[in-house]
Design an enzyme around this catalytic site. Sequence first.
Site, PDB file in Angstrom:
ATOM      1  NE  ARG A  71      -6.569 -17.755 -10.526  1.00  0.00           N
ATOM      2  CZ  ARG A  71      -7.632 -18.159  -9.651  1.00  0.00           C
ATOM      3  NH1 ARG A  71      -8.314 -17.015  -9.078  1.00  0.00           N
ATOM      4  NH2 ARG A  71      -8.132 -19.178  -9.724  1.00  0.00           N
ATOM      5  CG  ASN A 131      -9.945 -17.770  -5.698  1.00  0.00           C
ATOM      6  OD1 ASN A 131     -10.271 -18.104  -6.648  1.00  0.00           O
ATOM      7  ND2 ASN A 131     -10.735 -18.455  -4.843  1.00  0.00           N
ATOM      8  CD  GLU A 165      -5.632 -25.621  -7.139  1.00  0.00           C
ATOM      9  OE1 GLU A 165      -5.629 -26.766  -6.591  1.00  0.00           O
ATOM     10  OE2 GLU A 165      -6.297 -25.198  -8.000  1.00  0.00           O
ATOM     11  CG  ASN A 215     -12.965 -20.189  -2.547  1.00  0.00           C
ATOM     12  OD1 ASN A 215     -13.773 -19.505  -3.057  1.00  0.00           O
ATOM     13  ND2 ASN A 215     -12.460 -21.251  -3.279  1.00  0.00           N
ATOM     14  CG  ASP A 231     -15.550 -22.231  -4.736  1.00  0.00           C
ATOM     15  OD1 ASP A 231     -15.242 -21.311  -4.265  1.00  0.00           O
ATOM     16  OD2 ASP A 231     -15.118 -23.095  -5.544  1.00  0.00           O
TER      17      ASP A 231
END
Length: 290
Positions: free
Chosen positions: A101, A103, A122, A149, A201
Site C-alpha cells: 500500500r 504510505n 513491512e 515515509n 516517521d
Amino acid sequence: MTVRTLAAEPLTGPVAEHGEGPVWHPSFAGVRWVDMLAGDVLELGEGGSVSRRRVGTVAAAFRPRRGGGTVLADERGFVLLDDSLARERDLGALWDDPGVRMNEGGCDPSGAFWCGSMAYDERPGGGTLYRLGPDLVAEPALHGVTISNGLAFTPDGRLAYYVDTPTGRVDAVDVDPEAGAAGLHDRRPAVVVTDAPGWPDGIALDAEGALWVALWGGGAVHRYTPDGVLDTVVEVPVSRVTACTFAGPCLDRLVITTSRQGAADPEPLAGALFAVDPGVAGRPVAEFAG
C-alpha cells in the site's frame, strides 16, 4: 548545545486509529489529516470539532491542487478529488499486489507529488517511491525501500529529505528538477536518530532550514539544525507519533498526529491531534500542479 524541551497539548480526543499526514492550507477550514487505514480525511473545525470524509479504502497522503481540489495517494495509486473531497478522477493502480500500500509523501516546489509505498507486513525492500508529475504520469523514483515515509523539499527544489523508517535515518537527496523521477541522486545520511528511542516517521522543514522529525515509538518530535544537531525535543504523551506540519496563517504552530495502531499498552490520548508553539515558523505547503 542546550536542548530545549517543549510539551505538546491535545487539540482533540483520540479521534483516529492511525492519524497521519497533517496539512494546513488557506483554503481549508482547519488542519486536515488522515486516518490512514480507515480511508478517511479528517478536518479540525471550530471549538475542536472534527469532521470526517471517507475517500477510499486507504488514505495515505494528500496535497492541495493549485487549481482547486486535492490529490490523494490511496491504497495503490493516485486519485484527484474535487473541493468537497469527492473522487473526480482515478489515475489507476500502479501495482497489483494486495500486500503493498501507499504510505506517505509530499509535493516538490515544481508541483510534482511524490509518495512511497510499503508492504503491509513491512518486509524489507517491499516499497517504492513514486513521482506523479503535473502531467498526471506516475513513475517509480526509488526502488527497494521498506517503509517509505517522510519527505520534504527545500524551497529551490534541489534538495530533498527522505525517510525510510527502518534505516533510523533522515537522508538528504540531491534533486534535478528537470529530470523527473530520474532526478534523485547522491542519497546520504543527514540525521541519524540515535539520541532517543523511536524511529523517524513524518518530517517537516521550518523557515530556518531545520528538520522536525516525528518519532514512531519515541513519544516525541525532534528538531535538528541544518548540520544535524538536535536542539529541541517536543514531548508528546503518546508513544506512536507519526507526523507534523506547520499550521495557521503565520505557520507558527506545529501540529502533530499520533496513532493507536498496534499499541500494546493503553494510552488515553493515542490517536489525538496535538500542537505546540515551536518558536519558529514553517513554510507553506507545496501544491500539486496537476
